[in-house]
Design an enzyme around this catalytic site. Sequence first.
Site, PDB file in Angstrom:
ATOM      1  N   ARG A 191       0.849  -1.202   0.000  1.00  0.00           N
ATOM      2  CA  ARG A 191       0.000   0.000   0.000  1.00  0.00           C
ATOM      3  C   ARG A 191       0.875   1.239   0.000  1.00  0.00           C
ATOM      4  O   ARG A 191       0.577   2.248  -0.619  1.00  0.00           O
ATOM      5  CB  ARG A 191      -0.940  -0.001   1.228  1.00  0.00           C
ATOM      6  CG  ARG A 191      -1.661   1.317   1.377  1.00  0.00           C
ATOM      7  CD  ARG A 191      -2.865   1.324   2.322  1.00  0.00           C
ATOM      8  NE  ARG A 191      -2.832   0.376   3.389  1.00  0.00           N
ATOM      9  CZ  ARG A 191      -2.166   0.523   4.541  1.00  0.00           C
ATOM     10  NH1 ARG A 191      -1.446   1.617   4.768  1.00  0.00           N
ATOM     11  NH2 ARG A 191      -2.211  -0.406   5.474  1.00  0.00           N
ATOM     12  N   LYS A 248      -9.203   8.077 -18.612  1.00  0.00           N
ATOM     13  CA  LYS A 248      -9.509   8.716 -19.890  1.00  0.00           C
ATOM     14  C   LYS A 248      -8.270   8.709 -20.795  1.00  0.00           C
ATOM     15  O   LYS A 248      -7.730   7.646 -21.060  1.00  0.00           O
ATOM     16  CB  LYS A 248     -10.056  10.117 -19.610  1.00  0.00           C
ATOM     17  CG  LYS A 248     -11.153  10.136 -18.530  1.00  0.00           C
ATOM     18  CD  LYS A 248     -12.368   9.360 -18.952  1.00  0.00           C
ATOM     19  CE  LYS A 248     -13.473   9.158 -17.934  1.00  0.00           C
ATOM     20  NZ  LYS A 248     -13.432   9.560 -16.589  1.00  0.00           N
ATOM     21  N   ASP A 308      -8.300  20.196 -12.892  1.00  0.00           N
ATOM     22  CA  ASP A 308      -8.616  18.867 -13.421  1.00  0.00           C
ATOM     23  C   ASP A 308      -8.310  18.916 -14.919  1.00  0.00           C
ATOM     24  O   ASP A 308      -9.043  19.540 -15.693  1.00  0.00           O
ATOM     25  CB  ASP A 308     -10.090  18.535 -13.154  1.00  0.00           C
ATOM     26  CG  ASP A 308     -10.457  17.126 -13.623  1.00  0.00           C
ATOM     27  OD1 ASP A 308      -9.812  16.626 -14.561  1.00  0.00           O
ATOM     28  OD2 ASP A 308     -11.414  16.541 -13.073  1.00  0.00           O
ATOM     29  N   TYR A 364     -17.322  18.145 -13.660  1.00  0.00           N
ATOM     30  CA  TYR A 364     -17.826  16.770 -13.829  1.00  0.00           C
ATOM     31  C   TYR A 364     -18.863  16.449 -12.734  1.00  0.00           C
ATOM     32  O   TYR A 364     -18.635  16.765 -11.561  1.00  0.00           O
ATOM     33  CB  TYR A 364     -16.633  15.797 -13.766  1.00  0.00           C
ATOM     34  CG  TYR A 364     -17.021  14.356 -13.645  1.00  0.00           C
ATOM     35  CD1 TYR A 364     -17.784  13.739 -14.622  1.00  0.00           C
ATOM     36  CD2 TYR A 364     -16.633  13.607 -12.535  1.00  0.00           C
ATOM     37  CE1 TYR A 364     -18.166  12.411 -14.498  1.00  0.00           C
ATOM     38  CE2 TYR A 364     -16.997  12.271 -12.410  1.00  0.00           C
ATOM     39  CZ  TYR A 364     -17.774  11.688 -13.395  1.00  0.00           C
ATOM     40  OH  TYR A 364     -18.154  10.385 -13.273  1.00  0.00           O
TER      41      TYR A 364
HETATM   42  C1  PLP Z   1     -13.191  15.594 -15.872  1.00  0.00           C
HETATM   43  C2  PLP Z   1     -13.329  14.388 -14.998  1.00  0.00           C
HETATM   44  N1  PLP Z   1     -12.746  14.384 -13.790  1.00  0.00           N
HETATM   45  C3  PLP Z   1     -12.844  13.314 -12.964  1.00  0.00           C
HETATM   46  C4  PLP Z   1     -13.561  12.203 -13.323  1.00  0.00           C
HETATM   47  C5  PLP Z   1     -13.668  11.033 -12.359  1.00  0.00           C
HETATM   48  O1  PLP Z   1     -12.839  10.009 -12.766  1.00  0.00           O
HETATM   49  P1  PLP Z   1     -13.102   8.451 -12.466  1.00  0.00           P
HETATM   50  O2  PLP Z   1     -14.329   8.049 -13.226  1.00  0.00           O
HETATM   51  O3  PLP Z   1     -11.849   7.788 -12.941  1.00  0.00           O
HETATM   52  O4  PLP Z   1     -13.299   8.303 -10.996  1.00  0.00           O
HETATM   53  C6  PLP Z   1     -14.172  12.153 -14.570  1.00  0.00           C
HETATM   54  C7  PLP Z   1     -14.930  10.956 -14.969  1.00  0.00           C
HETATM   55  O5  PLP Z   1     -15.634  10.941 -15.965  1.00  0.00           O
HETATM   56  C8  PLP Z   1     -14.061  13.277 -15.432  1.00  0.00           C
HETATM   57  O6  PLP Z   1     -14.655  13.300 -16.639  1.00  0.00           O
END
Ligand code: PLP
Length: 385
Positions: free
Chosen positions: A52, A201, A176, A104
């Site tokens: 971990r 992604k 982000d 998001y």
């Molecule tokens: C811009 C953005 N940030 C964060 C996330 C969250 O990521 P995860 O689905 O890997 O938890 C997403 C998921 O679609 C996203 O589009």
Amino acid sequence: MKLPENARFSTVCLHAGQEPDPSTGAIITPIYQTSTYVQEELGRHKGYEYARTQNPTRAALEGNLAAIEGGRAGFAFASGMAAINAIASMLKSGDHVIVSDNVYGGTFRLFDKVLTRYQLSFSYVDTGDLDATERAFTPSTRMLFVETPSNPVMRITDLARAADLAHSRGALLVVDNTFASPVLQQPVALGADLVTHSTTKYLNGHSDSVGGVVIAVRESDVEWLRFVQNAAGAILSPFDSWLVLRGTKTLPIRMAQHCATGRALAQFVEAHPKVQKVYYPGLPSHPQHALAARQMKDFGGMLAFDLGSLDAAARLLKNVRLLALAESLGGVESLISHPATMTHASVPSEHRNALGITDGLVRISAGLEDVEDLKEDLTQALRSV
Ligand SMILES: Cc1ncc(COP(=O)(O)O)c(C=O)c1O
């Protein structure tokens, strides 16, 4: 094999964080699928005690992603949301955060439904409007959390100015960078303190892993994130770390194609009589096209367009054949989705409509298929609208 100090971006993506395996010379970092490490004697070990806390595959990925984003260190988590939750752990009860208003939906849900229970408060502002953003600061504001381009209506925030604003108020700028990827946008170079990604992604890019990362610049943030990654334990697995490492090797060439196809599809839908509005920062009709051109190297593979009604959107989604109806983005396959009922279902409908996330809005993540096949698929599906 040694990475030159002045290596250029594609070379950094391929090699940073990875040395040939010291025990065999394997050119690819192995998947160290182990939970613990044998110690030579009390207090003597090779830097690895428990998985971990440290894992060589994860460490290679973290070094790779920190180098790609130009940060001091990276920390890989079990999902993009776990990464954002680790960032939130830097806050203390009473703190206030300013957040891009069309962040998001899962980020909104975490902030609104979970973290408000811990005496944290959040203001949702159009961070594309820095005057409005400035007005939202309070004496308790500790973070400005920005998503640019935002999901799904592609609102752009001026990161250099947002960094100056946050710093002048004693707050951190968190970006982000999932939608743009570090190929198109480098938030650390523009002043961001923390950069996060859903590695699910573009960084992984093959729709076969869920993960997240935080890249930090300040030593105190690095120390806290290292501590909390181990203390809370939401680590990325060795296999997922290996998959994302494989993904970043081809990130620049994949992004070039995602951008070319995204632009071609945006031009195609903009010219279609059944499409009412298109959101793509690479189109001159995008209200912030000039800012996007200045801040980003290219405009990405994400686009959204409005067909005017839920019925029209549902017909399109029912009739596409090659484009797959699915959540997520940034993979090799083209995906199509309906933000109002899928990614943004957790956002109240009045709030959604105010942001432009109408019932007629459809989002595409342009993949790597031949663009003519994608256009033919959209042409035949739009006939049913
Ligand atoms: C811009 C953005 N940030 C964060 C996330 C969250 O990521 P995860 O689905 O890997 O938890 C997403 C998921 O679609 C996203 O589009």
